[in-house]
Design a protein around this motif. Sequence first.
Motif, PDB file in Angstrom:
ATOM      1  N   THR A  42      12.766  20.190  50.781  1.00  8.56           N
ATOM      2  CA  THR A  42      11.370  20.030  51.189  1.00  8.56           C
ATOM      3  C   THR A  42      11.150  18.653  51.810  1.00  8.56           C
ATOM      4  O   THR A  42      11.657  17.647  51.308  1.00  8.56           O
ATOM      5  N   ALA A  43      10.392  18.627  52.900  1.00  6.13           N
ATOM      6  CA  ALA A  43       9.990  17.362  53.530  1.00  6.13           C
ATOM      7  C   ALA A  43       8.498  17.412  53.813  1.00  6.13           C
ATOM      8  O   ALA A  43       7.952  18.457  54.158  1.00  6.13           O
ATOM      9  N   VAL A  44       7.849  16.262  53.655  1.00  6.80           N
ATOM     10  CA  VAL A  44       6.422  16.129  53.938  1.00  6.80           C
ATOM     11  C   VAL A  44       6.269  15.143  55.083  1.00  6.80           C
ATOM     12  O   VAL A  44       6.746  13.995  54.999  1.00  6.80           O
ATOM     13  N   LEU A  45       5.636  15.579  56.164  1.00  7.03           N
ATOM     14  CA  LEU A  45       5.425  14.738  57.340  1.00  7.03           C
ATOM     15  C   LEU A  45       3.971  14.288  57.388  1.00  7.03           C
ATOM     16  O   LEU A  45       3.060  15.111  57.512  1.00  7.03           O
ATOM     17  N   LEU A  46       3.759  12.978  57.302  1.00  6.01           N
ATOM     18  CA  LEU A  46       2.423  12.392  57.354  1.00  6.01           C
ATOM     19  C   LEU A  46       2.237  11.674  58.684  1.00  6.01           C
ATOM     20  O   LEU A  46       3.196  11.172  59.275  1.00  6.01           O
ATOM     21  N   PRO A  93      14.652  25.699  53.761  1.00  5.99           N
ATOM     22  CA  PRO A  93      13.978  24.400  53.827  1.00  5.99           C
ATOM     23  C   PRO A  93      12.515  24.577  54.223  1.00  5.99           C
ATOM     24  O   PRO A  93      12.171  25.481  54.986  1.00  5.99           O
ATOM     25  N   LEU A  94      11.676  23.697  53.700  1.00  5.20           N
ATOM     26  CA  LEU A  94      10.237  23.795  53.919  1.00  5.20           C
ATOM     27  C   LEU A  94       9.704  22.448  54.395  1.00  5.20           C
ATOM     28  O   LEU A  94       9.871  21.427  53.724  1.00  5.20           O
ATOM     29  N   LEU A  95       9.060  22.470  55.559  1.00  4.32           N
ATOM     30  CA  LEU A  95       8.412  21.270  56.106  1.00  4.32           C
ATOM     31  C   LEU A  95       6.904  21.427  55.971  1.00  4.32           C
ATOM     32  O   LEU A  95       6.343  22.431  56.407  1.00  4.32           O
ATOM     33  N   LEU A  96       6.254  20.434  55.389  1.00  6.85           N
ATOM     34  CA  LEU A  96       4.806  20.417  55.238  1.00  6.85           C
ATOM     35  C   LEU A  96       4.250  19.235  56.018  1.00  6.85           C
ATOM     36  O   LEU A  96       4.814  18.134  55.973  1.00  6.85           O
ATOM     37  N   THR A  97       3.164  19.435  56.745  1.00  7.51           N
ATOM     38  CA  THR A  97       2.511  18.309  57.408  1.00  7.51           C
ATOM     39  C   THR A  97       1.162  18.048  56.751  1.00  7.51           C
ATOM     40  O   THR A  97       0.506  18.968  56.245  1.00  7.51           O
ATOM     41  N   ALA A  98       0.779  16.788  56.757  1.00  6.91           N
ATOM     42  CA  ALA A  98      -0.490  16.388  56.148  1.00  6.91           C
ATOM     43  C   ALA A  98      -0.977  15.126  56.829  1.00  6.91           C
ATOM     44  O   ALA A  98      -0.207  14.392  57.451  1.00  6.91           O
ATOM     45  N   ARG A  99      -2.259  14.867  56.684  1.00  7.86           N
ATOM     46  CA  ARG A  99      -2.846  13.671  57.293  1.00  7.86           C
ATOM     47  C   ARG A  99      -2.499  12.428  56.478  1.00  7.86           C
ATOM     48  O   ARG A  99      -2.419  12.476  55.261  1.00  7.86           O
ATOM     49  N   ALA A 100      -2.268  11.327  57.169  1.00  6.58           N
ATOM     50  CA  ALA A 100      -2.120  10.037  56.497  1.00  6.58           C
ATOM     51  C   ALA A 100      -3.517   9.464  56.288  1.00  6.58           C
ATOM     52  O   ALA A 100      -4.430   9.746  57.073  1.00  6.58           O
ATOM     53  N   PRO A 101      -3.742   8.622  55.256  1.00  4.23           N
ATOM     54  CA  PRO A 101      -2.772   8.123  54.277  1.00  4.23           C
ATOM     55  C   PRO A 101      -2.314   9.195  53.310  1.00  4.23           C
ATOM     56  O   PRO A 101      -2.551  10.390  53.551  1.00  4.23           O
TER      57      PRO A 101
END
Length: 208
Positions: A42-46, A93-101
């Motif tokens: 798993t990866a989280v992209l901010l 594999p799972l990629l999640l995107t989210a807003r920063a911060p």
Amino acid sequence: MSQIALPLVVRRRGDPARIVLGNANRHVADALQEPAGWPFGTAVLLGPPRAGKSLFARWFAASGQGEAIDDADRLDETALFHRWNRAQEEGRPLLLTARAPAWTIALPDLRSRIGAALTLEIGVPDDAMVADLIEAHAAQRGLALGEGALTYLVPRAERGFAGIERLVAAIDRLSLERKAPATMSIWRDALAAVMGPEQQKLDFDPPN
């Protein structure tokens, strides 16, 4: 200008879709090509608005390497937790995107899973990447910026993806409204339109 093929982003007419790579996001492109090394797959992209999070997600999903969930921070947390479990069961594999911060998660089970994932964050573009982004957005619009444009614009432009996009849009709009090529008067007025009083100080005290 360094680019990778993506389903949708700034493009030159007739060219396949591309995303501009630079100091702020090259590490993201590298990591997305090696999902086998992600903790728990798993990866989280901010990243900030217009930084290309959705485009990276589309590229990753289209590559067939795994699943991508865009704007994961806006989804119901229980539903997202079930999708995470399903990806684990399937070994995808799972990629999640989210807003920063940083993404705030209330559900404890989901918070612990996401906390263990690889965190990637799109940073602030440096001068070289700002120049590439200005050129790419101008090319997408078929806009000729004129000689000396980057020398003038780069030191004065906002260091943010959305701001750079707004600047090029303002130059294009003013050039069309005035039926005139984009020269310094238009560059200056576009900067003033998107940056306000800060730009006036820069014009009186230009960078070395």
